[in-house]
Scaffold this active site. Sequence first.
Site, PDB file in Angstrom:
ATOM      1  N   GLU A 181       0.028  31.705  -8.852  1.00 41.28           N
ATOM      2  CA  GLU A 181      -1.317  31.488  -8.317  1.00 41.28           C
ATOM      3  C   GLU A 181      -2.329  32.443  -8.933  1.00 41.28           C
ATOM      4  O   GLU A 181      -2.063  33.636  -9.116  1.00 41.28           O
ATOM      5  CB  GLU A 181      -1.314  31.652  -6.791  1.00 41.28           C
ATOM      6  CG  GLU A 181      -0.472  30.606  -6.087  1.00 41.28           C
ATOM      7  CD  GLU A 181      -0.819  30.468  -4.611  1.00 41.28           C
ATOM      8  OE1 GLU A 181      -2.009  30.451  -4.280  1.00 41.28           O
ATOM      9  OE2 GLU A 181       0.120  30.392  -3.814  1.00 41.28           O
ATOM     10  N   ASP A 182      -3.470  31.881  -9.263  1.00 38.83           N
ATOM     11  CA  ASP A 182      -4.652  32.672  -9.621  1.00 38.83           C
ATOM     12  C   ASP A 182      -4.458  33.559 -10.840  1.00 38.83           C
ATOM     13  O   ASP A 182      -4.808  34.748 -10.817  1.00 38.83           O
ATOM     14  CB  ASP A 182      -5.083  33.542  -8.429  1.00 38.83           C
ATOM     15  CG  ASP A 182      -5.522  32.740  -7.227  1.00 38.83           C
ATOM     16  OD1 ASP A 182      -5.637  31.509  -7.347  1.00 38.83           O
ATOM     17  OD2 ASP A 182      -5.741  33.330  -6.158  1.00 38.83           O
ATOM     18  N   CYS A 237      -7.839  26.611  -6.187  1.00 40.10           N
ATOM     19  CA  CYS A 237      -6.544  25.977  -5.955  1.00 40.10           C
ATOM     20  C   CYS A 237      -6.588  24.571  -5.366  1.00 40.10           C
ATOM     21  O   CYS A 237      -5.987  23.642  -5.925  1.00 40.10           O
ATOM     22  CB  CYS A 237      -5.678  26.877  -5.083  1.00 40.10           C
ATOM     23  SG  CYS A 237      -6.434  27.357  -3.522  1.00 40.10           S
ATOM     24  N   ASP A 253      -1.921  27.778 -11.128  1.00 42.78           N
ATOM     25  CA  ASP A 253      -2.708  26.712 -10.487  1.00 42.78           C
ATOM     26  C   ASP A 253      -4.196  26.780 -10.801  1.00 42.78           C
ATOM     27  O   ASP A 253      -4.926  25.826 -10.575  1.00 42.78           O
ATOM     28  CB  ASP A 253      -2.464  26.686  -8.975  1.00 42.78           C
ATOM     29  CG  ASP A 253      -2.988  27.920  -8.250  1.00 42.78           C
ATOM     30  OD1 ASP A 253      -3.310  28.937  -8.904  1.00 42.78           O
ATOM     31  OD2 ASP A 253      -3.054  27.882  -7.001  1.00 42.78           O
TER      32      ASP A 253
END
Length: 607
Positions: free
Chosen positions: A34-35, A73, A234
């Site tokens: 993530e990120d 996201c 993502d």
Amino acid sequence: MNLIRKILLAILAIALHPGVRAQDRPNILWIVSEDNTVLLGSYGDKFATTPNLDQFAKESIRYQNAFSTAPVCAPSRNTLITGMYPPSLGTEHMRSTYPSPSFVKFFPKYLREAGYYTTNNAKKDYNTTDQPDAWDESSNKATYKNRKPGQPFFAVFNLNVSHESSLHEPLPALKHDPEKVPLPPYHPATAELKHDWAQYYDKLEEMDRQFGKLLQELKDEGLAENTIVFYYADNGGVLARSKRFMYESGLHVPLIVHLPPKYAHLASQKQGSVSDRLVTFLDFAPTVLSLVDVKVPDYMQGGAFLGRQQKPEPPYAFGFRGRMDERIDMSRSVRDKKYRYIRNYLPNKIYGQYLEYLWRAPSVKSWEDLYKAGKLNAVQSKFWEPKPAEELFDVEADPHNIHNLAGDPKHKKELERLRKANAQWLRSYRDVGFIPEAIIYEIAKTTPLFDYARSGKYDLEKVIATADIATSRNASHAPALITALGDNDPVIRYWAATGLTVLKATSGKAALQKALKDQEVAVRIAAAEALYVTGTDKPGAIASLTDALKSDNPYARLQALNVLDLTGKDAAPAIADAERIAAQKAEMFDYDIRAAKVLLSNYKNSQ
């Protein structure tokens, strides 16, 4: 009994896919971080500590031009799960649940129908009405290990250790030295920024360790030679001006895919190579279906880049931004292999609009404080100022996207080419992001936005034409915008009022005052913003905005709160209503409540 069981399984496999044995169909494993953008050793980042991913890249195909469709996201995950472009579905706004049309299936459903065991551990965040039956398991305990013997699987594991929330609390001890961390040119070297960057690299190192653990687990299960593994992020991130923003730092993601020898023929190039093919999240669902030999549905808008149904490489990668949490904005982007073009449809709004969640990272305020103190250079200051209508960056020469070439005559040809590509894309998928969310909210109660856009009720050509002149910063368009305030279409009227805000055109006072009585609340709010910004009728504007806070439409309230946040002490008449909204019980995504609390805080500070 064992023999009978094996025979039954073989019969089942043939029934599910005649001519192909179940054990010959590849397992698919997605490992999603993530990120994070391409801050990995395998992508050339020498400060990163990512040995597992670096080794994985040496044995796989590393895509150097992979992009999320959105720099955040939920909308990007909507793309992944549907294989469709969220502005065509009405699902572009962060954490909304507007429905998709009935024919759209979350793509793991097609895998389940083909006999696959589908498992998700554990994040969904699909930005539309959920389809729980896409998964055999979806929880923080979900695993492919629970499938039937010999059953192929599609498994997703989400690694959230690198999520932006990992920077909300500064760690006292770090592995990466804040004094040695490389800073992008748009970030000043504050102690907080250096610390947050170093802490982020620590989190990426831990993400890499977790990735390695999942890969080793696959090997320990004896499944490595039968499993195609995807690693990707993502969206980009995570410090301010990356996640949520339309630059390389927000949209460029790592993508590494490993096909074991028995499936190597499903790729057009060898393992251990680097691909410069343009890939976006639109392509992921078709690619998985192509790899397992399930027909890609015609409605999916991307193209497979692996498997038996590969499509030619697209010329462009498209991206979008809508509302992020409690702040309203709208941009579209086009990327080829050298340039990134950005069209900002609300250029009057600064890049760095206050977002409560983003500001939890100590680094953001330290950057803002220096701007307010006048201690930043032009590159570092840009984040805190209004946007141009168009941006163009030579990504090869300017990877941090700090030199806007849109006004450079030497790049006119490229600007016009990418501007045209954006215009064609908007039209080809009937982009409904031009409809204010307060109106989307009402439409979606009865009709998916995809269907609405094709119902004959959405005059996309006229809407885009109005939005183009409204946001071009060309004062000669003011008379046309004033005329458009009388159009029958409320979306046209909204953009007309918005355009007068962008131009700060005082000539539209009478028409805007009339629009304060418009039957559509989104238009009344847009007209109030124009009257306030131009200073032509601040009392009337505040009264209209205050009245909008009484609406039962949460996105009308949010739109009004966004405008009121610009008014300082003048917001006084609206404070009682803002207090009422702020006092409501907050669910996770009640952004009007969050915006009301911000307004109250800012109003108090203005006293």
